[in-house]
Scaffold this motif. Structure first.
Motif, mmCIF file in Angstrom:
data_model
loop_
_atom_site.group_PDB
_atom_site.id
_atom_site.type_symbol
_atom_site.label_atom_id
_atom_site.label_comp_id
_atom_site.label_asym_id
_atom_site.label_seq_id
_atom_site.Cartn_x
_atom_site.Cartn_y
_atom_site.Cartn_z
ATOM 1 N N MET A 1 43.938 48.254 23.686
ATOM 2 C CA MET A 1 45.243 48.902 23.814
ATOM 3 C C MET A 1 46.186 48.108 24.714
ATOM 4 O O MET A 1 47.393 48.107 24.508
ATOM 5 C CB MET A 1 45.063 50.325 24.349
ATOM 6 C CG MET A 1 44.304 51.250 23.409
ATOM 7 S SD MET A 1 45.115 51.471 21.817
ATOM 8 C CE MET A 1 46.322 52.733 22.216
ATOM 9 N N THR A 2 45.624 47.409 25.725
ATOM 10 C CA THR A 2 46.449 46.581 26.594
ATOM 11 C C THR A 2 47.101 45.461 25.800
ATOM 12 O O THR A 2 48.299 45.180 25.940
ATOM 13 C CB THR A 2 45.601 45.979 27.727
ATOM 14 O OG1 THR A 2 45.018 47.037 28.487
ATOM 15 C CG2 THR A 2 46.451 45.123 28.646
ATOM 16 N N LYS A 3 46.294 44.795 24.962
ATOM 17 C CA LYS A 3 46.814 43.670 24.181
ATOM 18 C C LYS A 3 47.580 44.135 22.939
ATOM 19 O O LYS A 3 48.296 43.359 22.330
ATOM 20 C CB LYS A 3 45.640 42.781 23.725
ATOM 21 C CG LYS A 3 44.801 42.180 24.856
ATOM 22 C CD LYS A 3 45.550 41.137 25.628
ATOM 23 C CE LYS A 3 44.626 40.305 26.506
ATOM 24 N NZ LYS A 3 43.832 41.083 27.464
ATOM 25 N N GLY A 4 47.407 45.407 22.574
ATOM 26 C CA GLY A 4 47.961 45.881 21.312
ATOM 27 C C GLY A 4 49.358 46.464 21.373
ATOM 28 O O GLY A 4 49.773 47.170 20.452
ATOM 29 N N GLY A 5 50.082 46.254 22.468
ATOM 30 C CA GLY A 5 51.475 46.687 22.543
ATOM 31 C C GLY A 5 51.688 48.063 23.129
ATOM 32 O O GLY A 5 52.792 48.617 23.051
ATOM 33 N N ALA A 49 45.331 56.800 31.580
ATOM 34 C CA ALA A 49 44.583 57.650 30.663
ATOM 35 C C ALA A 49 44.020 56.866 29.482
ATOM 36 O O ALA A 49 43.268 57.421 28.678
ATOM 37 C CB ALA A 49 45.482 58.775 30.149
ATOM 38 N N LEU A 50 44.378 55.604 29.388
ATOM 39 C CA LEU A 50 43.858 54.757 28.317
ATOM 40 C C LEU A 50 42.859 53.735 28.827
ATOM 41 O O LEU A 50 41.845 53.471 28.200
ATOM 42 C CB LEU A 50 45.012 54.032 27.605
ATOM 43 C CG LEU A 50 46.067 54.934 26.953
ATOM 44 C CD1 LEU A 50 47.210 54.078 26.426
ATOM 45 C CD2 LEU A 50 45.459 55.749 25.834
ATOM 46 N N SER A 51 43.147 53.155 29.996
ATOM 47 C CA SER A 51 42.321 52.038 30.471
ATOM 48 C C SER A 51 41.195 52.468 31.400
ATOM 49 O O SER A 51 40.111 51.890 31.368
ATOM 50 C CB SER A 51 43.200 51.013 31.199
ATOM 51 O OG SER A 51 43.644 51.527 32.438
ATOM 52 N N GLY A 52 41.446 53.471 32.254
ATOM 53 C CA GLY A 52 40.433 53.896 33.227
ATOM 54 C C GLY A 52 40.220 52.903 34.350
ATOM 55 O O GLY A 52 39.298 53.033 35.141
ATOM 56 N N SER A 53 41.102 51.901 34.441
ATOM 57 C CA SER A 53 40.938 50.844 35.438
ATOM 58 C C SER A 53 42.212 50.674 36.249
ATOM 59 O O SER A 53 43.307 50.574 35.674
ATOM 60 C CB SER A 53 40.584 49.524 34.738
ATOM 61 O OG SER A 53 40.756 48.426 35.605
ATOM 62 N N GLY A 54 42.068 50.632 37.584
ATOM 63 C CA GLY A 54 43.214 50.427 38.457
ATOM 64 C C GLY A 54 43.870 49.064 38.280
ATOM 65 O O GLY A 54 45.076 48.971 38.008
ATOM 66 N N PRO A 55 43.121 47.961 38.453
ATOM 67 C CA PRO A 55 43.719 46.630 38.299
ATOM 68 C C PRO A 55 44.345 46.400 36.928
ATOM 69 O O PRO A 55 45.419 45.796 36.818
ATOM 70 C CB PRO A 55 42.531 45.682 38.520
ATOM 71 C CG PRO A 55 41.593 46.460 39.377
ATOM 72 C CD PRO A 55 41.742 47.884 38.940
ATOM 73 N N ALA A 56 43.702 46.911 35.863
ATOM 74 C CA ALA A 56 44.262 46.757 34.511
ATOM 75 C C ALA A 56 45.601 47.477 34.400
ATOM 76 O O ALA A 56 46.553 46.965 33.790
ATOM 77 C CB ALA A 56 43.284 47.295 33.472
ATOM 78 N N TYR A 58 39.664 54.083 17.306
ATOM 79 C CA TYR A 58 41.066 54.511 17.235
ATOM 80 C C TYR A 58 42.003 53.424 17.765
ATOM 81 O O TYR A 58 43.049 53.138 17.167
ATOM 82 C CB TYR A 58 41.253 55.797 18.041
ATOM 83 C CG TYR A 58 42.667 56.339 17.998
ATOM 84 C CD1 TYR A 58 43.107 57.089 16.923
ATOM 85 C CD2 TYR A 58 43.557 56.067 19.031
ATOM 86 C CE1 TYR A 58 44.407 57.582 16.878
ATOM 87 C CE2 TYR A 58 44.857 56.548 18.995
ATOM 88 C CZ TYR A 58 45.283 57.305 17.910
ATOM 89 O OH TYR A 58 46.571 57.772 17.872
ATOM 90 N N ALA A 59 41.617 52.803 18.896
ATOM 91 C CA ALA A 59 42.436 51.740 19.476
ATOM 92 C C ALA A 59 42.582 50.568 18.505
ATOM 93 O O ALA A 59 43.664 49.972 18.380
ATOM 94 C CB ALA A 59 41.823 51.269 20.796
ATOM 95 N N MET A 60 41.503 50.224 17.810
ATOM 96 C CA MET A 60 41.554 49.139 16.827
ATOM 97 C C MET A 60 42.504 49.480 15.680
ATOM 98 O O MET A 60 43.322 48.650 15.265
ATOM 99 C CB MET A 60 40.153 48.848 16.283
ATOM 100 C CG MET A 60 39.233 48.140 17.254
ATOM 101 S SD MET A 60 37.554 47.941 16.598
ATOM 102 C CE MET A 60 37.862 47.003 15.115
ATOM 103 N N ILE A 61 42.397 50.699 15.170
ATOM 104 C CA ILE A 61 43.254 51.106 14.045
ATOM 105 C C ILE A 61 44.733 51.065 14.440
ATOM 106 O O ILE A 61 45.584 50.518 13.718
ATOM 107 C CB ILE A 61 42.861 52.522 13.564
ATOM 108 C CG1 ILE A 61 41.469 52.488 12.926
ATOM 109 C CG2 ILE A 61 43.885 53.064 12.570
ATOM 110 C CD1 ILE A 61 40.901 53.860 12.614
ATOM 111 N N VAL A 62 45.049 51.630 15.625
ATOM 112 C CA VAL A 62 46.443 51.670 16.084
ATOM 113 C C VAL A 62 46.985 50.269 16.342
ATOM 114 O O VAL A 62 48.095 49.920 15.914
ATOM 115 C CB VAL A 62 46.557 52.539 17.357
ATOM 116 C CG1 VAL A 62 47.938 52.388 17.988
ATOM 117 C CG2 VAL A 62 46.280 53.989 17.037
#
Length: 421
Positions: free
Chosen positions: A68-72, A105-112, A247-251
């Motif tokens: 999702m980060t790379k997907g816009g 709510a998508l990544s679960g990571s602070g640094p990301a 789901y992330a791949m499809i989107v």
């Protein structure tokens, strides 16, 4: 002697620059040898630590977040949030906070979260004449919502160790995530008036708002799919992580069309590297914690702390302080896996709810991520803003104080954490 040997050797390895996972593993190996446990026990403990269905959620959530980060996802969340509140004084700062909450709510990571939202918004805030240090400091603190708002990797690790309910932890995390988002937004409004932050006078038309909402809707739907499935009992947290990847791949591939199958290969490799590092830390930390218990150090520590004859609140404050101190020097997951097996027996004797303690652990780790010297959120903000660590640390002070105040409310008033579960 065994306690001195374990912590002394680990401190020595860390001082020599040995990665945390290897430092823990080598210290455990030395401890095994000292007390006469067969060295094959280390490999057995490492295997047992990762032989868990719940832990499989970690690589899946990491992969879903990276896709999702790379997907816009970032720019669509930012555009949608900006179309709601971007035209008030200091509006871009509030957009930063809410965008961090969405992305958390998508990544679960602070640094990301810091890097994804910071790369999008920090340059825009600088162009509009927002204070550089304040802007970078805000993003460093707001990025801390990553481990608090579900899905949260730290919560999954904690639940694996303590058998606490992941669904209940996620519910508490969602509540406190909203509280922290609201509190940081209020601080932004106050500072915007006090320090005369700029105002965007561009009026957002309804057509533009509608366009941004439709564009961001597929991304905003993902947290509801994950959490709705868990709370309804349709699938486990680990299964929800796998569904999140699909789901992330499809989107990203077919809706946003910002990545290709060729990009997907690099994302999977990058996620595998990140996940393996996390899992290796969990494995060696678990072996270290087992030796800590087997050698009797854990039991003696429980007796020592319980023998202090302090009230429940004071003991909980003491434990919280220990978590904060360790969080300053160790990476979040390492802190959880190292300390929870030691501290949780004390917490159980005090009658503290595992979900309440889980929120204390999570937020303490978040605070550690923005407290030098091992402040990964500040380092992430520095990589985006090109400011020094000192400048960002000064800029984050009002937001950091707000988070500290909320942390002590979580510690001392368990009702707020437990009222929804």
């Amino acid at each position: 002697m065994i306690a001195f040997l374990l912590f002394g050797s680990m401190a020595l390895f860390l001082a020599l620059g040995v990665p945390i996972a290897f430092s823990l593993g080598l210290s455990t190996l030395i401890g095994f040898n000292y007390i006469g446990v067969p060295l094959t026990g280390l490999s057995q403990r490492i295997f047992t630590a990762t032989d868990s269905f719940s832990i499989m959620a970690i690589p899946f959530f990491v992969l879903a977040g990276n896709i999702m980060t790379k997907g816009g996802i970032s720019k669509r969340l930012v555009s949608f949030t900006n179309s709601i509140i971007g035209n008030i004084r200091g509006g871009m700062s509030i957009v930063s906070v809410i965008s961090c909450a969405f992305f958390a709510a998508l990544s679960g990571s602070g640094p990301a979260t810091v890097i994804a939202i910071g790369a999008m918004l920090y340059p825009e805030m600088v162009k509009l004449d927002y204070p550089k240090a304040r802007s970078a400091g805000l993003i460093a603190v707001a990025g801390g919502l990553g481990p608090i708002i579900p899905p949260s990797i730290i919560m999954v690790v904690y639940a694996t160790i303590t058998d606490a309910s992941i669904a209940k932890l996620f519910t508490a995390g969602a509540f406190w995530g909203i509280v922290i988002t609201t509190a940081l937004s209020i601080v932004c409004i106050y500072l915007a008036k006090k320090e005369k932050w700029p105002k965007n006078n561009k009026k957002i038309e309804f057509i533009e708002f509608k366009k941004n909402f439709i564009s961001a809707f597929p991304a905003m739907l993902l947290p509801f799919i994950i959490l709705g499935g868990i709370y309804s009992g349709k699938f486990t947290p680990t299964e929800s992580a796998g569904i999140a990847v699909v789901y992330a791949m499809i989107v990203s591939l077919y809706v946003y069309k910002e990545i290709s199958y060729k990009d997907l290969y690099n994302i999977v490799v990058e996620s595998a590297k990140g996940s393996s590092m996390v899992l290796f830390i969990i494995a060696t930390s678990t072996a270290f914690a087992w030796l800590f218990t087997y050698s009797g150090i854990s039991g003696n520590l429980v007796k020592l702390i319980m023998g202090l004859s302090l009230s429940k609140d004071l003991l909980l404050l003491l434990i919280s302080f220990i978590l904060l101190v360790f969080g300053i020097f160790l990476e979040g997951i390492a802190t959880v896996v190292l300390l929870i097996p030691v501290l949780f027996p004390i917490v159980k004797q005090l009658g503290i709810d595992p979900v309440h303690f889980g929120m204390i652990v999570t937020v303490a780790n978040v605070i550690g991520c923005m407290t030098p010297p091992v402040a990964v959120n500040i380092f992430s903000a520095a990589s985006v803003s090109k400011l020094s660590i000192e400048e960002i640390a000064k800029g984050e002070v009002p937001f950091f104080i707000t988070l500290i105040a909320i942390f002590f409310v979580i510690v001392l008033v368990p009702y707020f954490t437990l009222m929804l579960i």
